[in-house]
Design an enzyme around this catalytic site. Structure first.
Site, PDB file in Angstrom:
ATOM      1  CB  ALA A  62     -93.867  26.723 -38.235  1.00 43.61           C
TER       2      ALA A  62
ATOM      3  CD  GLU B 202     -99.946  24.660 -42.212  1.00 44.46           C
ATOM      4  OE1 GLU B 202    -100.617  23.951 -43.005  1.00 44.46           O
ATOM      5  OE2 GLU B 202     -98.994  25.379 -42.580  1.00 44.46           O
TER       6      GLU B 202
ATOM      7  N   GLY C 204     -95.290  25.344 -43.190  1.00 42.94           N
ATOM      8  CA  GLY C 204     -94.393  26.466 -43.489  1.00 42.94           C
ATOM      9  C   GLY C 204     -93.329  26.102 -44.509  1.00 42.94           C
TER      10      GLY C 204
ATOM     11  CD  GLU D 247     -97.709  28.494 -44.955  1.00 48.11           C
ATOM     12  OE1 GLU D 247     -97.058  28.107 -43.967  1.00 48.11           O
ATOM     13  OE2 GLU D 247     -98.769  29.131 -44.845  1.00 48.11           O
TER      14      GLU D 247
HETATM   15  N1  CAA Z   1     -91.802  20.837 -35.927  1.00 48.53           N
HETATM   16  C1  CAA Z   1     -90.971  20.322 -35.004  1.00 48.53           C
HETATM   17  N2  CAA Z   1     -90.384  19.112 -35.138  1.00 48.53           N
HETATM   18  C2  CAA Z   1     -90.670  18.403 -36.240  1.00 48.53           C
HETATM   19  C3  CAA Z   1     -91.542  18.881 -37.250  1.00 48.53           C
HETATM   20  C4  CAA Z   1     -92.116  20.167 -37.047  1.00 48.53           C
HETATM   21  N3  CAA Z   1     -92.919  20.734 -37.976  1.00 48.53           N
HETATM   22  N4  CAA Z   1     -91.635  17.949 -38.211  1.00 48.53           N
HETATM   23  C5  CAA Z   1     -90.852  16.926 -37.836  1.00 48.53           C
HETATM   24  N5  CAA Z   1     -90.269  17.181 -36.651  1.00 48.53           N
HETATM   25  C6  CAA Z   1     -89.337  16.343 -35.890  1.00 48.53           C
HETATM   26  C7  CAA Z   1     -90.080  15.215 -35.172  1.00 48.53           C
HETATM   27  O1  CAA Z   1     -90.600  15.678 -33.942  1.00 48.53           O
HETATM   28  C8  CAA Z   1     -88.966  14.199 -34.981  1.00 48.53           C
HETATM   29  O2  CAA Z   1     -88.147  14.617 -33.913  1.00 48.53           O
HETATM   30  P1  CAA Z   1     -87.564  13.500 -32.874  1.00 48.53           P
HETATM   31  O3  CAA Z   1     -86.701  12.610 -33.725  1.00 48.53           O
HETATM   32  O4  CAA Z   1     -86.796  14.332 -31.905  1.00 48.53           O
HETATM   33  O5  CAA Z   1     -88.752  12.788 -32.325  1.00 48.53           O
HETATM   34  C9  CAA Z   1     -88.145  14.382 -36.254  1.00 48.53           C
HETATM   35  O6  CAA Z   1     -88.467  15.660 -36.773  1.00 48.53           O
HETATM   36  C10 CAA Z   1     -88.475  13.346 -37.326  1.00 48.53           C
HETATM   37  O7  CAA Z   1     -89.879  13.404 -37.556  1.00 48.53           O
HETATM   38  P2  CAA Z   1     -90.811  12.096 -37.500  1.00 48.53           P
HETATM   39  O8  CAA Z   1     -90.285  11.086 -36.524  1.00 48.53           O
HETATM   40  O9  CAA Z   1     -92.219  12.555 -37.297  1.00 48.53           O
HETATM   41  O10 CAA Z   1     -90.576  11.551 -38.994  1.00 48.53           O
HETATM   42  P3  CAA Z   1     -91.575  10.696 -39.887  1.00 48.53           P
HETATM   43  O11 CAA Z   1     -90.786  10.284 -41.064  1.00 48.53           O
HETATM   44  O12 CAA Z   1     -92.263   9.644 -39.077  1.00 48.53           O
HETATM   45  O13 CAA Z   1     -92.742  11.739 -40.349  1.00 48.53           O
HETATM   46  C11 CAA Z   1     -93.572  13.859 -41.180  1.00 48.53           C
HETATM   47  C12 CAA Z   1     -92.422  12.801 -41.167  1.00 48.53           C
HETATM   48  C13 CAA Z   1     -94.800  13.243 -41.849  1.00 48.53           C
HETATM   49  C14 CAA Z   1     -93.091  15.054 -41.967  1.00 48.53           C
HETATM   50  C15 CAA Z   1     -93.916  14.249 -39.724  1.00 48.53           C
HETATM   51  O14 CAA Z   1     -92.703  14.598 -39.057  1.00 48.53           O
HETATM   52  C16 CAA Z   1     -94.851  15.401 -39.586  1.00 48.53           C
HETATM   53  O15 CAA Z   1     -96.048  15.230 -39.769  1.00 48.53           O
HETATM   54  N6  CAA Z   1     -94.348  16.627 -39.267  1.00 48.53           N
HETATM   55  C17 CAA Z   1     -95.149  17.773 -38.987  1.00 48.53           C
HETATM   56  C18 CAA Z   1     -95.711  18.394 -40.277  1.00 48.53           C
HETATM   57  C19 CAA Z   1     -96.589  19.588 -39.949  1.00 48.53           C
HETATM   58  O16 CAA Z   1     -97.597  19.472 -39.291  1.00 48.53           O
HETATM   59  N7  CAA Z   1     -96.183  20.794 -40.432  1.00 48.53           N
HETATM   60  C20 CAA Z   1     -96.899  22.003 -40.185  1.00 48.53           C
HETATM   61  C21 CAA Z   1     -96.306  22.732 -39.020  1.00 48.53           C
HETATM   62  S1  CAA Z   1     -97.243  24.171 -38.550  1.00 48.53           S
HETATM   63  C22 CAA Z   1     -96.805  25.385 -39.646  1.00 48.53           C
HETATM   64  O17 CAA Z   1     -95.976  25.189 -40.520  1.00 48.53           O
HETATM   65  C23 CAA Z   1     -97.471  26.721 -39.453  1.00 48.53           C
HETATM   66  C24 CAA Z   1     -97.283  27.698 -40.590  1.00 48.53           C
HETATM   67  O18 CAA Z   1     -98.059  27.742 -41.495  1.00 48.53           O
HETATM   68  C25 CAA Z   1     -96.204  28.676 -40.541  1.00 48.53           C
END
Ligand code: CAA
Length: 258
Positions: free
Chosen positions: A65, A132, A109, A112
């Site tokens: 998400a 998360e 998500g 999921e």
């Molecule tokens: N939401 C918003 N933006 C996201 C995102 C997310 N879940 N995941 C990645 N992005 C964005 C980053 O902010 C970045 O944007 P910018 O270039 O504008 O800075 C871009 O995507 C590329 O991401 P990274 O620079 O972080 O890429 P990376 O290769 O270094 O890392 C990753 C990749 C490990 C997937 C890392 O992006 C990450 O940890 N993402 C978040 C994963 C996460 O926590 N997901 C759970 C979300 S909460 C949820 O899903 C709730 C639910 O149950 C419904």
């Protein structure tokens, strides 16, 4: 005009949906989930489509998400607007089979959403996780419920509590994915599987999907009865007569999806 967050295409009787927010690793915001829901329902209603494939990019199926969008939400923003229920579960209304073709990250998500698909085909680059906990929440779109059903409590607790990722090989061993293929073969494999499904009798396919899902939702006796009644009802279709006659006559069946 801004570019669509979800792209659609058809190949024969297969509807293909591609999540299209690559710069944000397909982070699932409201607009994307609305578009995804609309695309799924349109394919489900289209009688020329027999199966659906959802995929993302090479780097990410979806990284979860949209954290940026959620960051400042209050309790009433999420509870009041019934976040998740309002637009994440449309896929559960889809009666035709949905194949998830996953390359790269399927996190939060994204994992999921993948688990809401009926069949998961993973590239060898796929990484699954429910991270998360690292941002102070827990999975909210079924992760704590579907993951243990798919991989068992031991691995689900590990993933949900430590936020570690599971690679494609581990996901296949654990029973989360149906097949793992080299990344450059992912779409071919997923489209071929969908084409095979779409060539079968649609009522039989839809009833088989419902019956397998019952295994997760009902006690065994109820599930067995449901399966038996579906089995009985297929004897009222043209395609059962055609399928069995074609087998006896050693020819390919010509299904009419009725
Ligand atoms: N939401 C918003 N933006 C996201 C995102 C997310 N879940 N995941 C990645 N992005 C964005 C980053 O902010 C970045 O944007 P910018 O270039 O504008 O800075 C871009 O995507 C590329 O991401 P990274 O620079 O972080 O890429 P990376 O290769 O270094 O890392 C990753 C990749 C490990 C997937 C890392 O992006 C990450 O940890 N993402 C978040 C994963 C996460 O926590 N997901 C759970 C979300 S909460 C949820 O899903 C709730 C639910 O149950 C419904």
């Amino acid at each position: 005009m801004s570019e669509s967050l979800v792209l659609t295409d058809t190949q024969g009787r297969v509807g293909l949906i591609t999540l299209n927010r690559p710069k944000a690793l397909n982070a699932l915001n409201d607009a994307l989930m609305d578009e995804l829901g609309a695309a799924l329902l349109a394919f489900d209603a289209n009688e020329d489509i027999g199966a659906i494939v959802i995929t993302g990019s090479e780097k990410a199926f979806a990284a979860g998400a949209d954290i940026g969008a959620m960051k400042d939400w209050t309790y009433m923003d999420v509870f009041g607007a019934d976040y998740i229920t309002r637009n994440w579960e449309t896929i559960r209304k889809v009666r035709k089979p949905v194949i998830g073709a996953v390359a790269g990250y399927a996190l939060g998500g994204g994992c999921e959403l993948a688990m809401m698909c009926d069949i998961l085909i993973a590239a060898d680059t796929a990484k699954f996780g429910q991270p998360e906990i690292k941002i102070g929440i827990l999975p909210g779109a079924g992760g704590t419920q579907r993951l243990p059903r798919a991989v068992g409590k031991a691995k689900a607790m590990d993933l949900v509590l430590t936020a570690r990722m599971m690679d494609a090989a581990e996901a296949e061993r654990a029973g989360l994915v149906s097949r793992v293929v080299p990344a450059d073969k992912l779409m071919e494999e997923a489209m071929d599987a969908a084409t095979v499904i779409a060539s079968m009798s649609l009522p039989a396919v839809m009833m088989a999907k419902e019956a397998v899902n019952r295994a997760y939702e009902a006690p065994l006796n109820d599930g067995l009865l449901f399966e038996r009644r579906m089995f009985h009802s297929l004897f009222g279709t043209h395609d059962q007569k055609e399928g069995m006659t074609a087998f006896m006559e050693k020819r390919k069946p010509e299904f009419r999806n009725k």
